[in-house]
Design a protein around this motif. Structure first.
Motif, PDB file in Angstrom:
ATOM      1  N   LEU A 152      -5.074   5.315   8.727  1.00 37.48           N
ATOM      2  CA  LEU A 152      -6.035   4.240   8.464  1.00 37.48           C
ATOM      3  C   LEU A 152      -7.182   4.210   9.461  1.00 37.48           C
ATOM      4  CD1 LEU A 152      -3.582   1.303   7.590  1.00 37.48           C
ATOM      5  CD2 LEU A 152      -4.931   2.683   6.012  1.00 37.48           C
ATOM      6  N   ASP A 153      -7.077   5.062  10.490  1.00 39.03           N
ATOM      7  CA  ASP A 153      -8.126   5.143  11.507  1.00 39.03           C
ATOM      8  C   ASP A 153      -8.340   3.775  12.173  1.00 39.03           C
ATOM      9  OD1 ASP A 153     -10.039   6.185  13.137  1.00 39.03           O
ATOM     10  OD2 ASP A 153     -11.678   5.971  11.682  1.00 39.03           O
ATOM     11  N   THR A 154      -7.231   3.190  12.653  1.00 37.31           N
ATOM     12  CA  THR A 154      -7.301   1.882  13.300  1.00 37.31           C
ATOM     13  C   THR A 154      -6.301   1.839  14.439  1.00 37.31           C
ATOM     14  OG1 THR A 154      -7.216  -0.502  12.929  1.00 37.31           O
ATOM     15  CG2 THR A 154      -5.595   0.820  11.788  1.00 37.31           C
TER      16      THR A 154
ATOM     17  N   HIS B 152       0.848  -1.189   0.000  1.00 38.66           N
ATOM     18  CA  HIS B 152       0.000   0.000   0.000  1.00 38.66           C
ATOM     19  C   HIS B 152       0.886   1.243   0.000  1.00 38.66           C
ATOM     20  CE1 HIS B 152      -4.138   1.626   0.734  1.00 38.66           C
ATOM     21  NE2 HIS B 152      -3.408   2.688   1.032  1.00 38.66           N
ATOM     22  N   THR B 153       0.581   2.199  -0.860  1.00 38.16           N
ATOM     23  CA  THR B 153       1.376   3.427  -1.014  1.00 38.16           C
ATOM     24  C   THR B 153       0.543   4.618  -0.567  1.00 38.16           C
ATOM     25  OG1 THR B 153       2.511   2.446  -2.899  1.00 38.16           O
ATOM     26  CG2 THR B 153       2.725   4.828  -2.605  1.00 38.16           C
ATOM     27  N   PHE B 154       1.155   5.451   0.281  1.00 40.13           N
ATOM     28  CA  PHE B 154       0.511   6.680   0.754  1.00 40.13           C
ATOM     29  C   PHE B 154       1.235   7.879   0.149  1.00 40.13           C
ATOM     30  CE2 PHE B 154      -0.422   3.536   4.017  1.00 40.13           C
ATOM     31  CZ  PHE B 154      -1.765   3.726   4.241  1.00 40.13           C
ATOM     32  N   PHE B 155       0.482   8.868  -0.285  1.00 43.77           N
ATOM     33  CA  PHE B 155       1.038  10.099  -0.842  1.00 43.77           C
ATOM     34  C   PHE B 155       0.843  11.214   0.182  1.00 43.77           C
ATOM     35  CE2 PHE B 155      -0.116   7.458  -4.423  1.00 43.77           C
ATOM     36  CZ  PHE B 155       1.012   7.543  -5.225  1.00 43.77           C
ATOM     37  N   VAL B 156       1.955  11.822   0.605  1.00 39.81           N
ATOM     38  CA  VAL B 156       1.922  12.888   1.619  1.00 39.81           C
ATOM     39  C   VAL B 156       2.649  14.108   1.072  1.00 39.81           C
ATOM     40  CG1 VAL B 156       1.783  11.253   3.541  1.00 39.81           C
ATOM     41  CG2 VAL B 156       4.014  11.993   2.703  1.00 39.81           C
ATOM     42  N   ASP B 157       2.465  15.220   1.756  1.00 35.65           N
ATOM     43  CA  ASP B 157       3.146  16.452   1.368  1.00 35.65           C
ATOM     44  C   ASP B 157       4.607  16.399   1.792  1.00 35.65           C
ATOM     45  OD1 ASP B 157       0.766  17.348   0.362  1.00 35.65           O
ATOM     46  OD2 ASP B 157       0.187  18.334   2.272  1.00 35.65           O
TER      47      ASP B 157
ATOM     48  N   PRO C 256      -2.876   0.651  16.388  1.00 34.07           N
ATOM     49  CA  PRO C 256      -1.522   0.317  15.885  1.00 34.07           C
ATOM     50  C   PRO C 256      -1.242  -1.180  15.818  1.00 34.07           C
ATOM     51  CG  PRO C 256      -1.420   2.115  17.459  1.00 34.07           C
ATOM     52  CD  PRO C 256      -2.838   1.618  17.486  1.00 34.07           C
ATOM     53  N   ALA C 257      -1.890  -1.971  16.681  1.00 31.22           N
ATOM     54  CA  ALA C 257      -1.651  -3.417  16.649  1.00 31.22           C
ATOM     55  C   ALA C 257      -2.311  -4.092  15.462  1.00 31.22           C
ATOM     56  CB  ALA C 257      -2.135  -4.068  17.946  1.00 31.22           C
ATOM     57  N   LEU C 258      -3.211  -3.382  14.755  1.00 35.11           N
ATOM     58  CA  LEU C 258      -3.934  -3.983  13.635  1.00 35.11           C
ATOM     59  C   LEU C 258      -3.424  -3.516  12.277  1.00 35.11           C
ATOM     60  CD1 LEU C 258      -7.571  -3.577  15.019  1.00 35.11           C
ATOM     61  CD2 LEU C 258      -6.083  -5.565  15.204  1.00 35.11           C
ATOM     62  N   ILE C 259      -2.281  -2.864  12.254  1.00 31.69           N
ATOM     63  CA  ILE C 259      -1.790  -2.303  10.997  1.00 31.69           C
ATOM     64  C   ILE C 259      -1.421  -3.396  10.004  1.00 31.69           C
ATOM     65  CG2 ILE C 259       0.084  -0.952   9.966  1.00 31.69           C
ATOM     66  CD1 ILE C 259       0.093   0.759  12.455  1.00 31.69           C
ATOM     67  N   ASN C 260      -0.744  -4.445  10.468  1.00 32.90           N
ATOM     68  CA  ASN C 260      -0.251  -5.490   9.563  1.00 32.90           C
ATOM     69  C   ASN C 260      -1.336  -6.442   9.082  1.00 32.90           C
ATOM     70  OD1 ASN C 260       2.402  -4.543   9.767  1.00 32.90           O
ATOM     71  ND2 ASN C 260       2.760  -5.730  11.641  1.00 32.90           N
ATOM     72  N   ARG C 261      -2.538  -6.302   9.571  1.00 31.16           N
ATOM     73  CA  ARG C 261      -3.616  -7.195   9.158  1.00 31.16           C
ATOM     74  C   ARG C 261      -4.236  -6.698   7.857  1.00 31.16           C
ATOM     75  NH1 ARG C 261      -7.358  -9.039  14.091  1.00 31.16           N
ATOM     76  NH2 ARG C 261      -7.838 -10.554  12.467  1.00 31.16           N
TER      77      ARG C 261
END
Length: 251
Positions: free
Chosen positions: A153-155, A135-140, A157-162
């Motif tokens: 992702l509004d989740t 997954h690619t995020f585009f930031v300033d 931190p322990a659920l990021i890799n899922r």
């Protein structure tokens, strides 16, 4: 008992065993005749055994064949017995000696169905989560230093890799659930327990398959119409023995 026998027994003298003299007390108890008899018999028995073995050695034919010659080897001057051909586990041997083919086949079928039931309960989410995420995020510009993926992702931190079953914080706050870490820990614990049971079932089903194939092979070898086959590989706890049968043309 008559009176004269009673009188004779009453007047009978009691003989006591002779003890060790005072000058020989340091040598221990005095040997009695029964002790000497046991020691003498043991000495003569051992002497007769050595005499018989010596005679057999002198009379032995060096060209004589006996089956133990092919069941043992001498390596570096040491005598070693050849291991048994089929290396089965004690559970497999006991099962072959106490049960028949129908029982083994029935137990193997039960284990196969239980394995299929456990596999249907697991969706292999651990395998899916272990693959790298692209997954690619585009930031300033300059924002990448303080970029927070969990916040984006509004989740949690322990659920990021899922990759699946990753709820948002807004959905979690709406529900009256316990702490997320505890839920994740309990879920992983239950899943790991299921996987451990599945691995044990698979190993059990594999052993039952080996027992079933070995019993079928032994039953087939008892057929007098079939020529004696050549053994290619010995049986183990994971694989049955392999035989090569001579080709016979069917009429």
């Amino acid at each position: 008992m008559s009176s004269w026998k009673k009188a004779a027994k009453a007047n009978q003298k009691t003989h006591k065993e002779r003890h060790q003299p005072e000058a020989r007390k340091h040598l221990g108890l005095l040997e009695k005749k029964k002790d000497y008899k046991k020691r003498a018999d043991d000495y003569h028995e051992k002497g007769a055994t050595l005499k018989l073995l010596r005679k057999r050695t002198l009379d032995k034919n060096p060209d004589e064949f006996y089956h133990h010659m092919i069941n043992s080897r001498v390596k570096n001057g040491e005598h070693h017995e050849l291991e048994k051909e089929d290396k089965l586990t004690p559970q497999q041997l006991k099962l072959m000696q106490t049960q028949d083919l129908k029982y083994v086949n029935m137990k193997r079928t039960v284990e196969t169905r239980r394995i299929q039931r456990l596999q249907s309960q697991l969706h292999m989410t651990d395998v899916a989560d272990s693959t790298p995420n692209t997954h690619t995020f585009f930031v300033d510009k300059g924002e990448e230093k303080n970029f927070d993926i969990a916040k984006r992702l509004d989740t949690h931190p322990a659920l990021i890799n899922r990759k699946c079953n990753r709820p948002r914080l807004s959905d979690i706050n709406k529900l009256s659930l316990p702490e997320v870490e505890q839920v994740i820990h309990s879920t992983k614990k239950i899943k790991q327990k299921t996987y451990n049971e599945l691995s044990k079932r698979i190993e059990r089903e594999k052993q039952l398959t080996v027992v079933q194939q070995t019993i079928e092979l032994k039953r087939h070898l008892q057929n007098t119409k079939v020529l004696k086959p050549k053994k290619i590989h010995a049986g183990t706890a994971d694989t049955p023995p392999v035989f090569k049968f001579q080709f016979m043309r069917k009429k």
